[in-house]
Design a protein around this motif. Structure first.
Motif, short mmCIF file in Angstrom:
data_model
loop_
_atom_site.label_atom_id
_atom_site.label_comp_id
_atom_site.label_asym_id
_atom_site.label_seq_id
_atom_site.Cartn_x
_atom_site.Cartn_y
_atom_site.Cartn_z
N GLY A 62 -15.15 20.17 -44.97
CA GLY A 62 -15.33 19.07 -45.89
C GLY A 62 -15.51 17.70 -45.53
O GLY A 62 -15.22 16.58 -45.94
N GLU A 63 -16.26 17.73 -44.35
CA GLU A 63 -16.96 16.49 -43.64
C GLU A 63 -18.45 16.54 -43.36
O GLU A 63 -18.90 17.52 -42.73
CB GLU A 63 -16.14 16.19 -42.49
N PRO A 64 -19.08 15.52 -43.62
CA PRO A 64 -20.67 15.69 -43.51
C PRO A 64 -20.91 15.78 -42.04
O PRO A 64 -20.16 15.01 -41.14
CB PRO A 64 -21.08 14.33 -44.28
N PHE A 65 -21.99 16.39 -41.75
CA PHE A 65 -22.56 16.39 -40.30
C PHE A 65 -21.83 16.43 -39.29
O PHE A 65 -21.49 15.92 -38.43
CB PHE A 65 -23.28 14.95 -40.26
N VAL A 66 -20.90 17.71 -39.38
CA VAL A 66 -20.20 18.18 -38.31
C VAL A 66 -20.95 19.46 -37.51
O VAL A 66 -20.17 19.94 -36.66
CB VAL A 66 -18.86 18.59 -38.69
N GLY A 67 -22.22 19.80 -38.04
CA GLY A 67 -22.70 21.08 -37.48
C GLY A 67 -23.70 20.25 -36.23
O GLY A 67 -23.53 19.35 -35.87
N ALA A 68 -24.54 21.21 -35.89
CA ALA A 68 -25.68 20.91 -34.90
C ALA A 68 -26.53 19.72 -35.26
O ALA A 68 -26.80 19.03 -34.49
CB ALA A 68 -26.60 22.14 -34.80
N ALA A 69 -26.81 19.72 -36.57
CA ALA A 69 -27.60 18.30 -37.03
C ALA A 69 -26.79 17.22 -36.65
O ALA A 69 -27.34 16.13 -36.33
CB ALA A 69 -28.01 18.44 -38.28
N GLY A 70 -25.57 17.09 -37.07
CA GLY A 70 -24.48 16.09 -36.95
C GLY A 70 -24.30 15.82 -35.56
O GLY A 70 -24.16 14.56 -35.32
N LYS A 71 -24.47 16.94 -34.41
CA LYS A 71 -24.22 16.48 -33.21
C LYS A 71 -25.45 15.49 -32.62
O LYS A 71 -25.29 14.60 -31.95
CB LYS A 71 -24.15 17.72 -32.22
N LEU A 72 -26.73 16.01 -33.17
CA LEU A 72 -27.96 15.14 -32.94
C LEU A 72 -27.66 13.83 -33.42
O LEU A 72 -27.98 12.81 -32.79
CB LEU A 72 -28.91 15.96 -33.43
N LEU A 73 -27.20 13.51 -34.55
CA LEU A 73 -27.16 12.46 -35.18
C LEU A 73 -26.11 11.41 -34.65
O LEU A 73 -26.17 10.51 -34.25
CB LEU A 73 -26.53 12.62 -36.90
N ASP A 74 -25.02 12.19 -34.12
CA ASP A 74 -23.90 11.31 -33.30
C ASP A 74 -24.48 10.87 -31.91
O ASP A 74 -24.38 9.88 -31.61
CB ASP A 74 -22.82 12.36 -32.83
#
Ligand code: URA
Length: 215
Positions: A62-74
């Protein structure tokens, strides 16, 4: 009860909007989602990052960008902009995951669009970073190609839209990752130099201030 688009202008803050969007049944994605993914972060942020749609992990949590793409964004946020995800606001064009992560369909985007539009109005960011084609096309209101418009800010409705590649596109492509990192550096320069315009004061407020200064 889920909200109808004509009621959105009456919603006065993000948490109320999140509650009202929670039961949305406006498109077929309601049938297959686990969680609606409204968005997270600091509602006072000057920058709003808008992605495409929740994926597998986002749907589960239920949260955006918590997968692999989210790790890169972080990583890009921290190493290039020096900011943490909790300091910005992050959301998506679609609030629900398309099955098997297929592309959003035009009908889904049109039905979901009032939510992102009201989110933008309520957050009132100085800059919106559009991550990928779907977000860029929606925010620029134009059928552009991300390869042509990335890294160059455009003012739309008095707000700066900064399009760049979606982090997922950079996961397995070193050249795209480099372009994304270069775009984030440009975004950093923009954020360093942008300031919120002074709120215009009314003549009455000016008069009151002058009076106060007398004492
Ligand atoms: N991709 C997106 O566009 N949004 C997410 O939240 C996750 C992956």
């Amino acid at each position: 009860m889920a909200i109808e688009p004509n009621e959105l202008p009456q919603v006065k803050n993000l948490s109320e909007l999140a509650q009202r969007v929670a039961g949305c049944q406006r498109c077929v994605l309601a049938e297959t989602r686990t969680n609606l993914v409204f968005g997270v972060g600091n509602p006072e942020s000057d920058i709003f990052f808008v992605g495409e749609a929740p994926g597998y992990h986002e749907d589960k949590q239920g949260e955006p960008f918590v997968g692999a793409a989210g790790k890169l964004l972080d990583e890009l946020l921290l190493t290039i902009l020096g900011i943490n995800r909790k300091d910005i606001y992050i959301g998506n064009v679609l609030k629900c995951r398309p099955p098997n992560n297929r592309d959003p369909l035009p009908d889904e985007i049109i039905k979901c669009r009032p939510y992102i539009e009201r989110q933008i109005e309520l957050i009132n960011p100085l800059v919106i970073c559009a991550l990928g084609s779907f977000s860029t096309r929606l925010l620029l209101k134009s059928n552009v190609y991300i390869s042509k418009v990335h890294g160059a800010p455009i003012t739309i409705d008095n707000r700066l839209i900064f399009p760049t590649y979606h982090p997922a596109a950079a996961l397995y492509a070193g050249t795209t990752k480099k372009i994304l990192a270069d775009d984030f550096k440009k975004l950093g320069d923009i954020l360093m130099n942008i300031t919120r315009p002074e709120k215009p004061t009314s003549a009455k407020e000016d008069e009151d201030r002058e009076q106060m200064e007398l004492f």
